[in-house]
Design a protein around this motif. Structure first.
Motif, PDB file in Angstrom:
ATOM      1  N   ASN A   1       0.858  -1.191   0.000  1.00 16.83           N
ATOM      2  CA  ASN A   1       0.000   0.000   0.000  1.00 16.83           C
ATOM      3  C   ASN A   1       0.890   1.235   0.000  1.00 16.83           C
ATOM      4  N   TYR A   2       0.515   2.221  -0.806  1.00 17.23           N
ATOM      5  CA  TYR A   2       1.209   3.507  -0.751  1.00 17.23           C
ATOM      6  C   TYR A   2       0.420   4.451   0.144  1.00 17.23           C
ATOM      7  N   HIS A   3       1.132   5.197   0.951  1.00 17.86           N
ATOM      8  CA  HIS A   3       0.451   6.199   1.772  1.00 17.86           C
ATOM      9  C   HIS A   3       0.766   7.573   1.236  1.00 17.86           C
ATOM     10  N   THR A   4      -0.260   8.330   0.918  1.00 18.23           N
ATOM     11  CA  THR A   4      -0.050   9.701   0.458  1.00 18.23           C
ATOM     12  C   THR A   4      -0.935  10.621   1.277  1.00 18.23           C
ATOM     13  N   LYS A   5      -0.716  11.908   1.095  1.00 20.04           N
ATOM     14  CA  LYS A   5      -1.508  12.910   1.804  1.00 20.04           C
ATOM     15  C   LYS A   5      -2.991  12.729   1.523  1.00 20.04           C
TER      16      LYS A   5
ATOM     17  N   GLU B   1      -4.780   6.379   1.085  1.00 16.65           N
ATOM     18  CA  GLU B   1      -4.002   5.165   0.941  1.00 16.65           C
ATOM     19  C   GLU B   1      -4.309   4.545  -0.420  1.00 16.65           C
ATOM     20  N   ILE B   2      -3.271   4.096  -1.112  1.00 16.82           N
ATOM     21  CA  ILE B   2      -3.479   3.429  -2.396  1.00 16.82           C
ATOM     22  C   ILE B   2      -3.066   1.977  -2.266  1.00 16.82           C
ATOM     23  N   GLU B   3      -4.025   1.064  -2.480  1.00 16.65           N
ATOM     24  CA  GLU B   3      -3.693  -0.359  -2.486  1.00 16.65           C
ATOM     25  C   GLU B   3      -3.127  -0.687  -3.848  1.00 16.65           C
ATOM     26  N   ALA B   4      -1.837  -0.842  -3.951  1.00 13.97           N
ATOM     27  CA  ALA B   4      -1.239  -1.061  -5.272  1.00 13.97           C
ATOM     28  C   ALA B   4      -1.347  -2.532  -5.668  1.00 13.97           C
ATOM     29  N   ILE B   5      -0.731  -3.426  -4.876  1.00 21.80           N
ATOM     30  CA  ILE B   5      -0.842  -4.847  -5.211  1.00 21.80           C
ATOM     31  C   ILE B   5      -1.300  -5.642  -4.007  1.00 21.80           C
TER      32      ILE B   5
ATOM     33  N   GLY C   1      -0.431  -5.983 -17.637  1.00 19.93           N
ATOM     34  CA  GLY C   1      -1.534  -5.522 -16.792  1.00 19.93           C
ATOM     35  C   GLY C   1      -1.846  -4.087 -17.138  1.00 19.93           C
ATOM     36  N   PRO C   2      -3.037  -3.626 -16.740  1.00 22.65           N
ATOM     37  CA  PRO C   2      -3.427  -2.264 -17.094  1.00 22.65           C
ATOM     38  C   PRO C   2      -2.480  -1.222 -16.502  1.00 22.65           C
ATOM     39  N   SER C   3      -2.490  -0.071 -17.110  1.00 23.27           N
ATOM     40  CA  SER C   3      -1.644   1.032 -16.663  1.00 23.27           C
ATOM     41  C   SER C   3      -1.875   1.350 -15.192  1.00 23.27           C
ATOM     42  N   GLY C   4      -0.802   1.504 -14.463  1.00 24.87           N
ATOM     43  CA  GLY C   4      -0.923   1.918 -13.064  1.00 24.87           C
ATOM     44  C   GLY C   4      -1.373   0.816 -12.134  1.00 24.87           C
ATOM     45  N   CYS C   5      -1.269  -0.466 -12.558  1.00 25.54           N
ATOM     46  CA  CYS C   5      -1.773  -1.538 -11.700  1.00 25.54           C
ATOM     47  C   CYS C   5      -0.745  -1.985 -10.675  1.00 25.54           C
ATOM     48  N   GLY C   6       0.507  -1.591 -10.867  1.00 23.14           N
ATOM     49  CA  GLY C   6       1.490  -1.945  -9.836  1.00 23.14           C
ATOM     50  C   GLY C   6       2.632  -2.819 -10.332  1.00 23.14           C
ATOM     51  N   LYS C   7       2.873  -2.813 -11.618  1.00 22.06           N
ATOM     52  CA  LYS C   7       3.938  -3.655 -12.182  1.00 22.06           C
ATOM     53  C   LYS C   7       5.316  -3.151 -11.757  1.00 22.06           C
ATOM     54  N   SER C   8       5.497  -1.834 -11.888  1.00 24.49           N
ATOM     55  CA  SER C   8       6.793  -1.275 -11.482  1.00 24.49           C
ATOM     56  C   SER C   8       7.003  -1.435  -9.981  1.00 24.49           C
ATOM     57  N   THR C   9       5.914  -1.305  -9.244  1.00 26.11           N
ATOM     58  CA  THR C   9       5.983  -1.495  -7.797  1.00 26.11           C
ATOM     59  C   THR C   9       6.510  -2.890  -7.470  1.00 26.11           C
ATOM     60  N   LEU C  10       5.985  -3.882  -8.162  1.00 25.56           N
ATOM     61  CA  LEU C  10       6.393  -5.262  -7.937  1.00 25.56           C
ATOM     62  C   LEU C  10       7.890  -5.438  -8.213  1.00 25.56           C
TER      63      LEU C  10
ATOM     64  N   ASP D   1      11.820  -3.329 -17.033  1.00 22.50           N
ATOM     65  CA  ASP D   1      10.557  -2.592 -16.897  1.00 22.50           C
ATOM     66  C   ASP D   1      10.285  -1.793 -18.167  1.00 22.50           C
ATOM     67  N   GLU D   2       9.471  -2.347 -19.035  1.00 22.55           N
ATOM     68  CA  GLU D   2       9.163  -1.734 -20.333  1.00 22.55           C
ATOM     69  C   GLU D   2      10.402  -1.153 -20.997  1.00 22.55           C
ATOM     70  N   PRO D   3      11.435  -1.973 -21.181  1.00 26.11           N
ATOM     71  CA  PRO D   3      12.704  -1.409 -21.625  1.00 26.11           C
ATOM     72  C   PRO D   3      12.668  -0.922 -23.063  1.00 26.11           C
TER      73      PRO D   3
ATOM     74  N   THR E   1       5.732  -5.487 -19.626  1.00 25.16           N
ATOM     75  CA  THR E   1       5.458  -4.868 -20.921  1.00 25.16           C
ATOM     76  C   THR E   1       3.965  -4.589 -21.094  1.00 25.16           C
ATOM     77  N   HIS E   2       3.669  -3.654 -21.959  1.00 27.82           N
ATOM     78  CA  HIS E   2       2.271  -3.392 -22.317  1.00 27.82           C
ATOM     79  C   HIS E   2       1.915  -4.079 -23.625  1.00 27.82           C
ATOM     80  N   ASN E   3       2.965  -4.643 -24.231  1.00 29.17           N
ATOM     81  CA  ASN E   3       2.798  -5.158 -25.572  1.00 29.17           C
ATOM     82  C   ASN E   3       2.582  -6.670 -25.513  1.00 29.17           C
TER      83      ASN E   3
ATOM     84  N   LYS F   1      -6.608  -4.880 -12.613  1.00 34.69           N
ATOM     85  CA  LYS F   1      -6.363  -3.489 -12.232  1.00 34.69           C
ATOM     86  C   LYS F   1      -6.323  -3.359 -10.708  1.00 34.69           C
ATOM     87  N   ARG F   2      -5.959  -2.188 -10.220  1.00 30.02           N
ATOM     88  CA  ARG F   2      -5.725  -1.986  -8.792  1.00 30.02           C
ATOM     89  C   ARG F   2      -6.971  -2.267  -7.951  1.00 30.02           C
ATOM     90  N   PRO F   3      -6.811  -2.818  -6.746  1.00 25.95           N
ATOM     91  CA  PRO F   3      -5.602  -3.436  -6.198  1.00 25.95           C
ATOM     92  C   PRO F   3      -5.277  -4.707  -6.958  1.00 25.95           C
TER      93      PRO F   3
HETATM   94  N1  LIG Z   1       5.786   6.576  -4.656  1.00 22.80           N
HETATM   95  C1  LIG Z   1       4.444   6.438  -4.787  1.00 22.80           C
HETATM   96  N2  LIG Z   1       3.616   7.069  -3.925  1.00 22.80           N
HETATM   97  C2  LIG Z   1       2.287   6.931  -4.036  1.00 22.80           C
HETATM   98  N3  LIG Z   1       1.669   6.207  -4.974  1.00 22.80           N
HETATM   99  C3  LIG Z   1       2.434   5.554  -5.866  1.00 22.80           C
HETATM  100  C4  LIG Z   1       3.868   5.644  -5.825  1.00 22.80           C
HETATM  101  N4  LIG Z   1       4.359   4.914  -6.838  1.00 22.80           N
HETATM  102  C5  LIG Z   1       3.299   4.403  -7.469  1.00 22.80           C
HETATM  103  N5  LIG Z   1       2.146   4.780  -6.912  1.00 22.80           N
HETATM  104  C6  LIG Z   1       0.789   4.368  -7.313  1.00 22.80           C
HETATM  105  O1  LIG Z   1       0.711   2.978  -7.271  1.00 22.80           O
HETATM  106  C7  LIG Z   1       0.078   2.466  -8.406  1.00 22.80           C
HETATM  107  C8  LIG Z   1       0.963   1.484  -9.118  1.00 22.80           C
HETATM  108  O2  LIG Z   1       2.073   2.168  -9.676  1.00 22.80           O
HETATM  109  P1  LIG Z   1       3.122   1.460 -10.622  1.00 22.80           P
HETATM  110  O3  LIG Z   1       4.056   2.480 -11.101  1.00 22.80           O
HETATM  111  O4  LIG Z   1       3.687   0.280  -9.935  1.00 22.80           O
HETATM  112  O5  LIG Z   1       2.189   0.961 -11.827  1.00 22.80           O
HETATM  113  P2  LIG Z   1       2.609   0.324 -13.220  1.00 22.80           P
HETATM  114  O6  LIG Z   1       1.791  -0.902 -13.389  1.00 22.80           O
HETATM  115  O7  LIG Z   1       4.066   0.195 -13.325  1.00 22.80           O
HETATM  116  O8  LIG Z   1       2.078   1.445 -14.207  1.00 22.80           O
HETATM  117  P3  LIG Z   1       2.511   1.737 -15.702  1.00 22.80           P
HETATM  118  O9  LIG Z   1       1.926   0.669 -16.523  1.00 22.80           O
HETATM  119  O10 LIG Z   1       1.899   3.058 -15.993  1.00 22.80           O
HETATM  120  O11 LIG Z   1       4.017   1.756 -15.715  1.00 22.80           O
HETATM  121  C9  LIG Z   1      -0.305   3.648  -9.265  1.00 22.80           C
HETATM  122  O12 LIG Z   1      -1.657   3.913  -9.068  1.00 22.80           O
HETATM  123  C10 LIG Z   1       0.536   4.781  -8.733  1.00 22.80           C
HETATM  124  O13 LIG Z   1      -0.197   5.989  -8.810  1.00 22.80           O
END
Ligand SMILES: Nc1ncnc2c1ncn2[C@@H]1O[C@H](COP(=O)(O)OP(=O)(O)OP(=O)(O)O)[C@@H](O)[C@H]1O
Ligand SMILES: [Mg+2]
Lengths: 249, 262
Positions: free
Chosen positions: A13-17, A20-24, A41-50, A154-156, A187-189, A205-207
């Motif tokens: 989970n990401y904590h922001t002001k 809370e965002i449940e990423a994965i 996975g869809p954009s912003g679902c948490g791949k880079s986070t993983l 990561d999407e190189p 990858t998105h492809n 998609k998220r979470p």
């Molecule tokens: N440092 C952070 N602080 C708060 N929220 C974050 C942070 N990094 C990522 N997020 C949120 O977590 C979610 C997952 O982000 P992430 O970058 O892992 O997605 P992604 O699958 O890699 O997206 P994309 O396909 O666009 O690269 C997104 O909704 C993003 O807004």
């Protein structure tokens, strides 16, 4: 144990002001040595986070990762992240330099990679004089020079034009296969995912949770061009497409 | 080289020459016009001096042996305050970058100091440091330091996030991140802060010399005013113009050397 890496019930989970965002949520999978896995996975679902969690950039998560302590992990980003004030060669050995692993053996390997990618004559050039594809190859050399056991991509290729993208992903595939590297590719492809990997993990998609895992059984293990001609290629494509599509609506 | 390329280069070259010719023409006609207007009595020679009077004043100053000393003194003060301002600015910016909490705490104070008119501190400085070079350098530092800190610090903050992430994945130490990434990637901003800094330093030094009134170009100007010899004032102004141009050019040369590959 023949698993290189075991991911058990990872949540983040990401904590922001603004809240809370449940990423994965509860993601588990295993990867064997020499395996290539794609994550789509869809954009912003948490791949880079993983990938950040696997590469130990991010320690703040729930769940458990089982791996050898000496496992060498290298992470390659979407941007080539070359330093403009260093020559191509200096950029390529940057990782070795930071890790203090510069010696004859590692340098020989770097030179070999330069030859392999036909970049030797550009060693003394600066990044701004190279095309996007060439720059990405330099970033790849910088990554491979560390002789990682596990390669996180990561999407190189996503910043490249279609033609460079195909050429370079084939290059990467060949060298990865040749050196029996273990790879996780984000990858998105879908075509890239199917032609590149042994297994494709589709995230929702998220979470984000694991939606489906598709094993790709192709006979060809040499070139992504040939793999794209395989009989079930389109079937795999359609399966993943549907899995992703359902998520969008 | 093809004919077209040659033609192109030739055109480029000719253009440069044209610009220089125009600039010389402007200066020369300005000087002539100035001299002419003063000689004809259209503008006051007492207030505005004239090119010939400026030359005569310079001769006088050289003969009475203190002309070059005044220039030397001013340049020395500029050099010391500039070097101090830039190096302190750099070090403080580094500290702020490494300790973000500290940066947050002192942010409003920096802003306040930045917009405070530093001349107001003049009397205080003179009494605290005495009528000497220390006061002048302190005055110049007050003016150039805050700007250097803010510019360089912002340069550090502008480090490419992707590359920062790359360094972290490579397991780089904080020291390695600073020396191999943050500082080199701020070269451009650091040079920009030099350009701002040199102008600010000149302002500070001249202000300091006004206050201390002992030697230097600023002193020449104040002295001219006091004895009602405005030839001194005009000579001082022209000298300052030439000096600031040359200092700026030096920084441009440095910039071209350092930033060749960017
Ligand atoms: N440092 C952070 N602080 C708060 N929220 C974050 C942070 N990094 C990522 N997020 C949120 O977590 C979610 C997952 O982000 P992430 O970058 O892992 O997605 P992604 O699958 O890699 O997206 P994309 O396909 O666009 O690269 C997104 O909704 C993003 O807004
Ligand atoms: Mg991402």
């Amino acid at each position: 144990m023949n698993n290189l890496l075991e991911i058990n019930n990872i949540s983040k989970n990401y904590h922001t002001k603004n809240g809370e965002i449940e990423a994965i949520k509860n993601i588990s999978f295993k990867i064997k040595k020499g395996e290539i896995i794609s994550i789509v996975g869809p954009s912003g679902c948490g791949k880079s986070t993983l990938l950040s969690i696997i590469s130990e950039l991010d320690h703040d998560y729930f769940g458990k990762i089982i791996k050898d302590n000496n496992l060498k992990i290298a992470y390659m980003l979407q941007s080539d992240a070359l330093l403009p004030w260093l020559t191509i060669y200096e950029n390529a050995i940057l990782g070795l330099k930071i890790k203090k692993r510069l010696d004859n053996e590692t340098l020989d390997y770097v030179n070999y990679l330069f030859d392999f990618y036909n970049l030797s004559e550009f060693k003394e050039s600066y990044p701004k004089n190279l095309s996007g594809g060439m720059r990405q190859r330099v970033a790849l050399i910088r990554t491979l020079a560390l002789k990682p056991d596990l390669l996180l991509l990561d999407e190189p290729f996503s910043a490249l034009d279609q033609q460079s993208r195909l050429l370079i992903s084939d290059d990467v595939y060949k060298i990865v296969k040749k050196e029996k590297k273990t790879v996780i590719l984000v990858t998105h492809n879908i075509e890239e995912a199917v032609s590149f990997s042994d297994r494709v993990i589709v995230l929702s998609k998220r979470p984000s949770q694991i939606k489906n895992i598709i094993n790709i059984n192709f006979t060809n293990q040499e070139s992504i061009y040939e793999r794209r001609k395989e009989k079930y290629y389109h079937q795999y494509f359609d399966t993943i497409w549907k899995d992703l599509d359902i998520n969008e609506s | 080289m093809s004919l077209d390329q040659k033609k192109y280069l030739h055109k480029l070259h000719m253009n440069k020459i044209k610009v220089i010719i125009c600039q010389i023409f402007l200066i020369v006609s300005f000087l002539f016009l100035w001299e002419y207007l003063v000689n004809k009595g259209i503008i006051s020679s007492f207030i505005y001096s004239s090119p010939s009077r400026v030359i005569k004043t310079i001769k006088e100053l050289i003969e009475s042996h203190n002309f070059f000393n005044h220039i030397y003194i001013t340049l020395k003060e500029v050099f010391i305050s500039f070097t101090l301002g830039i190096s302190l600015g750099f070090i403080i910016a580094l500290i702020l970058y490494e300790f973000k909490f500290l940066a947050k705490v002192i942010d409003p104070f920096l802003t306040m100091l930045n917009s405070l008119p530093k001349v107001a501190l003049g009397p205080l400085i003179i009494i605290a440091c005495g009528a000497n070079i220390k006061s002048i350098i302190l005055m110049a530092l007050l003016i150039n330091l805050i700007v250097s800190i803010i510019t360089i610090y912002n340069g550090f903050l502008g480090t490419d996030e992707y590359i920062l992430k790359l360094f972290k994945t490579l397991g780089a130490s904080r020291f390695q991140i600073l020396t191999k990434l943050v500082i080199p990637s701020s070269y451009q901003t650091i040079i920009a802060s030099f350009k701002l800094g040199i102008a600010q330093t000149l302002i500070g030094v001249i202000m300091g010399e006004f206050l201390v009134s002992k030697e230097g170009i600023g002193y020449l100007i104040v002295y001219g005013k006091q004895v009602f010899n405005l030839n001194y004032v005009m000579t001082g102004i022209i000298l300052l113009g030439i000096i600031s141009y040359i200092l700026y050019k030096l920084i441009i040369i440095l910039e071209n050397k350092l930033l060749k590959h960017l």
